[in-house]
Every structure is written in C-alpha cells, then in structure tokens.
Design a protein around this motif. Structure first.
Motif, PDB file in Angstrom:
ATOM      1  N   ASN A  13       0.835  -1.197   0.000  1.00 54.59           N
ATOM      2  CA  ASN A  13       0.000   0.000   0.000  1.00 54.59           C
ATOM      3  C   ASN A  13       0.872   1.251   0.000  1.00 54.59           C
ATOM      4  N   LYS A  14       0.315   2.328  -0.553  1.00 56.73           N
ATOM      5  CA  LYS A  14       1.010   3.606  -0.581  1.00 56.73           C
ATOM      6  C   LYS A  14       1.081   4.159   0.841  1.00 56.73           C
ATOM      7  N   LYS A  15       2.181   4.846   1.202  1.00 51.82           N
ATOM      8  CA  LYS A  15       2.295   5.447   2.528  1.00 51.82           C
ATOM      9  C   LYS A  15       1.382   6.656   2.592  1.00 51.82           C
ATOM     10  N   ARG A  16       0.461   6.649   3.553  1.00 59.76           N
ATOM     11  CA  ARG A  16      -0.480   7.764   3.702  1.00 59.76           C
ATOM     12  C   ARG A  16       0.008   8.645   4.834  1.00 59.76           C
ATOM     13  N   ARG A  17       0.816   9.618   4.486  1.00 62.06           N
ATOM     14  CA  ARG A  17       1.439  10.476   5.494  1.00 62.06           C
ATOM     15  C   ARG A  17       0.437  11.485   6.051  1.00 62.06           C
ATOM     16  N   GLY A  18       0.529  11.652   7.372  1.00 65.85           N
ATOM     17  CA  GLY A  18      -0.284  12.675   8.025  1.00 65.85           C
ATOM     18  C   GLY A  18      -1.757  12.351   8.088  1.00 65.85           C
ATOM     19  N   LYS A  19      -2.159  11.098   7.965  1.00 65.51           N
ATOM     20  CA  LYS A  19      -3.577  10.708   7.992  1.00 65.51           C
ATOM     21  C   LYS A  19      -3.922  10.001   9.300  1.00 65.51           C
ATOM     22  N   GLY A  20      -3.395  10.483  10.398  1.00 63.43           N
ATOM     23  CA  GLY A  20      -3.743   9.932  11.698  1.00 63.43           C
ATOM     24  C   GLY A  20      -2.711   8.968  12.226  1.00 63.43           C
ATOM     25  N   ARG A  21      -2.784   8.701  13.541  1.00 59.21           N
ATOM     26  CA  ARG A  21      -1.790   7.842  14.197  1.00 59.21           C
ATOM     27  C   ARG A  21      -1.796   6.424  13.659  1.00 59.21           C
ATOM     28  N   ALA A  22      -2.912   5.919  13.267  1.00 61.89           N
ATOM     29  CA  ALA A  22      -3.020   4.522  12.837  1.00 61.89           C
ATOM     30  C   ALA A  22      -2.203   4.250  11.581  1.00 61.89           C
ATOM     31  N   SER A  23      -1.942   5.277  10.786  1.00 59.93           N
ATOM     32  CA  SER A  23      -1.176   5.071   9.550  1.00 59.93           C
ATOM     33  C   SER A  23       0.298   4.816   9.832  1.00 59.93           C
ATOM     34  N   GLY A  24       0.761   5.134  11.063  1.00 57.54           N
ATOM     35  CA  GLY A  24       2.174   4.971  11.395  1.00 57.54           C
ATOM     36  C   GLY A  24       2.990   6.176  10.984  1.00 57.54           C
ATOM     37  N   LEU A  25       2.399   7.040  10.181  1.00 58.09           N
ATOM     38  CA  LEU A  25       3.073   8.273   9.750  1.00 58.09           C
ATOM     39  C   LEU A  25       2.146   9.458   9.967  1.00 58.09           C
ATOM     40  N   GLY A  26       1.445   9.458  11.095  1.00 54.37           N
ATOM     41  CA  GLY A  26       0.518  10.541  11.407  1.00 54.37           C
ATOM     42  C   GLY A  26       1.252  11.715  12.023  1.00 54.37           C
ATOM     43  N   LYS A  27       0.539  12.740  12.377  1.00 52.52           N
ATOM     44  CA  LYS A  27       1.035  13.955  13.017  1.00 52.52           C
ATOM     45  C   LYS A  27       2.156  14.612  12.226  1.00 52.52           C
ATOM     46  N   THR A  28       3.407  14.250  12.471  1.00 51.38           N
ATOM     47  CA  THR A  28       4.517  14.916  11.776  1.00 51.38           C
ATOM     48  C   THR A  28       4.786  14.306  10.402  1.00 51.38           C
ATOM     49  N   GLY A  29       4.212  13.191  10.095  1.00 50.19           N
ATOM     50  CA  GLY A  29       4.325  12.594   8.761  1.00 50.19           C
ATOM     51  C   GLY A  29       5.714  12.108   8.431  1.00 50.19           C
ATOM     52  N   GLY A  30       6.486  11.676   9.440  1.00 47.13           N
ATOM     53  CA  GLY A  30       7.823  11.140   9.176  1.00 47.13           C
ATOM     54  C   GLY A  30       8.887  12.201   9.015  1.00 47.13           C
ATOM     55  N   ARG A  31       8.523  13.478   9.303  1.00 45.66           N
ATOM     56  CA  ARG A  31       9.482  14.567   9.132  1.00 45.66           C
ATOM     57  C   ARG A  31      10.222  14.924  10.416  1.00 45.66           C
ATOM     58  N   GLY A  32       9.841  14.382  11.521  1.00 45.65           N
ATOM     59  CA  GLY A  32      10.445  14.798  12.780  1.00 45.65           C
ATOM     60  C   GLY A  32       9.728  16.021  13.317  1.00 45.65           C
TER      61      GLY A  32
END
Length: 145
Positions: A13-32
């Motif tokens: 699946n495509k990484k869904r950045r910034g789409k909530g905590r459940a995506s694993g890349l929520g909030k800061t979206g992997g940017r720190g």
C-alpha cells in the motif's frame, strides 16, 4: 496470472502520510519535530552547508580558460623518427598509433631530438619553430595542411 502470483512490492500500500496515528506516519508525517526540513517548502539544496561558507566559495579561483583556445594532437619529432619512414602524413601517424584518432589538428614539436640525421617529409597542421628548423636543416620538407 492472478493476484497471488504478484511480487510483494506490487501489493504494497502507498504510505499515507499525516492521515492519523493509525497510519504509522501521522502527526509529523515522518518529518520529525522541528527544523527547516519539517516545514512545508523546507527543501534545501544538497550543497548547502548550514550557513557555513560554501565549498565552491572557499576554494581559490586561479587562472583563466580562454573560450577561443585551439586544441591540438601533439607529436614529438622523436616518435616520428622511430617510425623509420621518410614520408609521414597525419594518416600514417594515426595508423601507427602515434596520435589518437580524433577530429583535432596535429602539431609537431621538436622534443625528443637534439639533431636530425635523416631527411623527413612531414605533413601536419602546425609545426613549432624548432621542429621546422630541425626538419629543414637536414634536407627534409615541412608541409602545413
């Protein structure tokens, strides 16, 4: 062929950045958290050194390169004498591997020889003064193309 035969990357699946905590890349979206790279539009060039004087400005600038510089394939008289031929043209030099096969003019220099004993008939685009003098001193001829 069906879905069970596909390789793993095709099923990822495509990484869904910034789409909530459940995506694993929520909030800061992997940017720190903080800093220029965490902001939108905060991409900096690869050569940027954080405000330090850049490498291309720290290195000394020396010399001058003329845009009208003429480049030559250089041949020494010593290598022409080693051929053992009396009539030497640009094609003969290329065949014997003295000069590379490029579309550049040929210049003959006098290095490698103190005095000539054999008369050579040399054909090239340009000759140094000493090379011309040495070839003509022993009865040879110089032909500029």
């Amino acid at each position: 062929m069906n879905l069970s035969n596909l390789n793993k990357p095709a099923l990822k699946n495509k990484k869904r950045r910034g789409k909530g905590r459940a995506s694993g890349l929520g909030k800061t979206g992997g940017r720190g958290y903080n800093g220029q790279k965490s902001r939108s539009g905060g991409n900096i060039p690869a050569w940027f050194e954080g405000g330090q004087m850049p490498l291309q400005r720290r290195l000394p600038k020396r010399g001058f390169t003329s845009i009208n510089r003429k480049e030559y394939r250089i041949v020494n008289l010593g290598s022409l004498l080693a051929l053992g031929q009396s009539d030497i043209s640009v094609a003969a030099m290329e065949e014997n591997g003295i000069i590379p096969k490029k579309l550049l003019p040929v210049k003959v220099l006098a290095s490698g020889v103190d005095e000539m004993k054999v008369a050579l008939n040399v054909e090239a685009n340009k000759f140094s003064k000493n090379a011309k003098k040495l070839i003509e001193s022993c009865g040879g001829s110089v032909k500029e193309i």
